[in-house]
Design a protein around this motif. Structure first.
Motif, PDB file in Angstrom:
ATOM      1  N   ALA A 122       0.707  -1.462  -0.001  1.00 27.43           N
ATOM      2  CA  ALA A 122      -0.083   0.404   0.292  1.00 27.43           C
ATOM      3  C   ALA A 122       0.866   1.650  -0.132  1.00 27.43           C
ATOM      4  O   ALA A 122       0.450   1.940  -0.535  1.00 27.43           O
ATOM      5  CB  ALA A 122      -0.829  -0.221   1.302  1.00 27.43           C
ATOM      6  N   TYR A 123       2.052   1.173   1.434  1.00 23.80           N
ATOM      7  CA  TYR A 123       2.938   2.493   1.038  1.00 23.80           C
ATOM      8  C   TYR A 123       3.974   3.179  -0.430  1.00 23.80           C
ATOM      9  O   TYR A 123       3.938   3.292  -0.733  1.00 23.80           O
ATOM     10  CB  TYR A 123       4.065   2.272   2.224  1.00 23.80           C
ATOM     11  CG  TYR A 123       5.058   2.935   2.081  1.00 23.80           C
ATOM     12  CD1 TYR A 123       4.467   4.562   2.212  1.00 23.80           C
ATOM     13  CD2 TYR A 123       6.248   3.386   1.674  1.00 23.80           C
ATOM     14  CE1 TYR A 123       5.786   5.291   2.322  1.00 23.80           C
ATOM     15  CE2 TYR A 123       7.262   3.515   2.122  1.00 23.80           C
ATOM     16  CZ  TYR A 123       6.682   5.043   1.927  1.00 23.80           C
ATOM     17  OH  TYR A 123       8.006   6.039   2.326  1.00 23.80           O
ATOM     18  N   ASP A 124       3.951   1.329  -1.106  1.00 24.32           N
ATOM     19  CA  ASP A 124       4.516   1.368  -2.330  1.00 24.32           C
ATOM     20  C   ASP A 124       3.286   2.414  -3.563  1.00 24.32           C
ATOM     21  O   ASP A 124       3.928   3.172  -4.166  1.00 24.32           O
ATOM     22  CB  ASP A 124       4.443   0.459  -3.114  1.00 24.32           C
ATOM     23  CG  ASP A 124       5.393   0.252  -4.142  1.00 24.32           C
ATOM     24  OD1 ASP A 124       6.544   0.676  -4.909  1.00 24.32           O
ATOM     25  OD2 ASP A 124       4.479  -0.370  -5.677  1.00 24.32           O
ATOM     26  N   ARG A 125       1.969   1.811  -3.524  1.00 23.08           N
ATOM     27  CA  ARG A 125       0.863   2.862  -4.047  1.00 23.08           C
ATOM     28  C   ARG A 125       1.235   4.316  -4.147  1.00 23.08           C
ATOM     29  O   ARG A 125       0.772   4.808  -5.108  1.00 23.08           O
ATOM     30  CB  ARG A 125       0.015   1.816  -3.920  1.00 23.08           C
ATOM     31  CG  ARG A 125      -0.218   0.332  -4.850  1.00 23.08           C
ATOM     32  CD  ARG A 125       0.286   0.229  -6.176  1.00 23.08           C
ATOM     33  NE  ARG A 125       1.546   0.251  -6.696  1.00 23.08           N
ATOM     34  CZ  ARG A 125       1.940   0.350  -7.441  1.00 23.08           C
ATOM     35  NH1 ARG A 125       0.996   1.241  -8.647  1.00 23.08           N
ATOM     36  NH2 ARG A 125       3.521   1.218  -8.178  1.00 23.08           N
ATOM     37  N   PHE A 126       1.082   4.661  -2.936  1.00 24.09           N
ATOM     38  CA  PHE A 126       0.837   5.762  -2.644  1.00 24.09           C
ATOM     39  C   PHE A 126       2.323   6.547  -2.924  1.00 24.09           C
ATOM     40  O   PHE A 126       1.897   7.993  -3.739  1.00 24.09           O
ATOM     41  CB  PHE A 126       0.866   5.646  -0.849  1.00 24.09           C
ATOM     42  CG  PHE A 126       0.822   7.420  -0.241  1.00 24.09           C
ATOM     43  CD1 PHE A 126       0.484   7.965  -0.300  1.00 24.09           C
ATOM     44  CD2 PHE A 126       2.460   7.636   0.215  1.00 24.09           C
ATOM     45  CE1 PHE A 126       0.510   9.617   0.125  1.00 24.09           C
ATOM     46  CE2 PHE A 126       2.811   8.431   0.932  1.00 24.09           C
ATOM     47  CZ  PHE A 126       1.659   9.640   0.936  1.00 24.09           C
ATOM     48  N   LEU A 127       3.089   6.155  -2.581  1.00 27.53           N
ATOM     49  CA  LEU A 127       4.803   6.467  -3.293  1.00 27.53           C
ATOM     50  C   LEU A 127       4.141   6.778  -4.543  1.00 27.53           C
ATOM     51  O   LEU A 127       4.622   7.813  -5.417  1.00 27.53           O
ATOM     52  CB  LEU A 127       5.733   5.768  -2.912  1.00 27.53           C
ATOM     53  CG  LEU A 127       6.327   6.334  -1.333  1.00 27.53           C
ATOM     54  CD1 LEU A 127       7.525   5.439  -1.617  1.00 27.53           C
ATOM     55  CD2 LEU A 127       5.739   7.690  -0.402  1.00 27.53           C
ATOM     56  N   ALA A 128       3.520   6.009  -5.661  1.00 20.64           N
ATOM     57  CA  ALA A 128       4.147   6.359  -6.940  1.00 20.64           C
ATOM     58  C   ALA A 128       3.232   6.937  -7.726  1.00 20.64           C
ATOM     59  O   ALA A 128       2.923   7.185  -8.865  1.00 20.64           O
ATOM     60  CB  ALA A 128       3.459   4.297  -7.168  1.00 20.64           C
ATOM     61  N   ILE A 129       1.370   7.009  -6.752  1.00 17.86           N
ATOM     62  CA  ILE A 129       0.649   7.586  -7.142  1.00 17.86           C
ATOM     63  C   ILE A 129       1.057   9.316  -6.611  1.00 17.86           C
ATOM     64  O   ILE A 129       1.026  10.355  -7.572  1.00 17.86           O
ATOM     65  CB  ILE A 129      -0.830   6.481  -7.432  1.00 17.86           C
ATOM     66  CG1 ILE A 129      -0.530   5.756  -8.122  1.00 17.86           C
ATOM     67  CG2 ILE A 129      -2.017   7.703  -7.190  1.00 17.86           C
ATOM     68  CD1 ILE A 129      -1.844   4.902  -7.635  1.00 17.86           C
TER      69      ILE A 129
END
Length: 315
Positions: A122-129
């Motif tokens: 979830a943290y990865d998706r937050f950073l990517a978007i």
């Protein structure tokens, strides 16, 4: 069943697993279904792992975490199902006390790791978007490895705590575990000493292990949703949401069944329901995860096809 003469902590050398069904006529069918589910789960997750390893386009943080999730899914189903299949095949339902503790430890180790890994995704998706300009530095290979290492350390601490706490209980009969694998709620019911502290520990640790990651996941996706809604292009919004949809589906399945099982204190009436939840936790979820992540992901589908036909992408 023989009493242990050299210890006063437990009078049992083994437990008896009642399994998923007690009707003998149904056991062959259960064996075939669970063996099929095990082979499909291991095969599906190994395929995802192979696709990630051989396809250069999938050498990104999102797929690094997905590869780790596939390893966890294989481990989770391997901890529980082969032992149950062995008992069905041999018609011996006894589980050694040490074997029961080992199964419980590894199950909680892998389940705890799942909690933190889903949070890292979830943290990865937050950073990517939400932070695309700094994504490559904030989610470097070093950061990815640190996140996985910390997740393993926290999960190990949780599993070891529960296992040690269980050894303080006295078990002097009955010894029938109303489940197809050893887990804390069912073992608490067999203890002839007070389990109040153990149940409070289970509730508290479950709140930390599940509650904290869930808050972080929800917070991440609130920011993600706000960022996606600001995208003017309909196609851009659709692409952004599609990268999160699979992860959110897995999160809902994992936390939904997990909270039912551990965020309530002892109720003997729910033991049959626990078997159904156990099937979801250890079999259905690991089996569905490869399907969920590949169904709407063209990159994974293409990589899986290239793995199957033996060709790698030139990109």
């Amino acid at each position: 069943m023989q009493p242990k003469a050299r210890t006063n902590r437990t009078a049992l050398t083994d437990f008896i697993s009642l399994g998923l069904v007690e009707t003998e006529n149904l056991q062959p069918m259960v064996f075939v279904l669970f063996l099929f589910a095990y082979l499909v789960t291991v095969g599906g997750n190994l395929s995802i792992l192979a696709a990630i390893l051989v396809e250069p386009k999938l050498h990104t943080p999102m797929y690094f975490f997905l590869g780790n999730l596939s390893v966890l899914d294989i481990g989770c189903i391997t901890v529980t199902v082969p032992a149950m299949l062995g008992r069905l095949l041999s018609h011996k339902r006894t589980v050694p006390y040490a074997g029961c503790l080992s199964q419980l430890f590894f199950f909680h180790l892998l389940a705890g790791m799942d909690c933190f890994l889903l949070t890292a995704m979830a943290y990865d998706r937050f950073l990517a978007i939400c932070r695309p300009l700094t994504y490559s530095t904030r989610m470097s290979q070093t950061v990815q490895r640190i996140l996985v290492a910390v997740s393993w350390a926290c999960a190990f601490t949780n599993a070891l705590t529960h296992t040690i706490a269980l050894t303080t209980l006295n078990f002097c009969g009955p010894n029938e575990v109303n489940h197809f694998y050893c887990d804390l709620p069912q073992l608490f019911q067999l203890s002839c000493s007070s389990t109040q502290l153990n149940e409070l520990l289970l509730f508290g640790m479950s709140f930390i292990m599940a509650g904290t990651p869930m808050v972080l996941i929800i917070s991440s996706y609130i920011h993600v949703a706000a960022a996606v809604l600001r995208i003017r292009s309909v196609e851009g919004r659709k692409k952004a949401f599609s990268t999160c949809g699979s992860h959110l589906t897995v999160v809902c399945l994992f936390y939904g069944t997990g909270m039912f099982n551990y965020m309530r204190l002892g109720s003997e009436e729910a033991s049959d329901k626990d078997k159904g939840v156990g099937v979801f936790n250890t079999i259905i979820n690991p089996m569905l995860n490869p399907l969920i992540y590949s169904l709407r992901n063209s990159d994974v589908q293409g990589a899986l096809w290239r793995v199957l036909v033996g060709r790698r992408s030139l990109a």
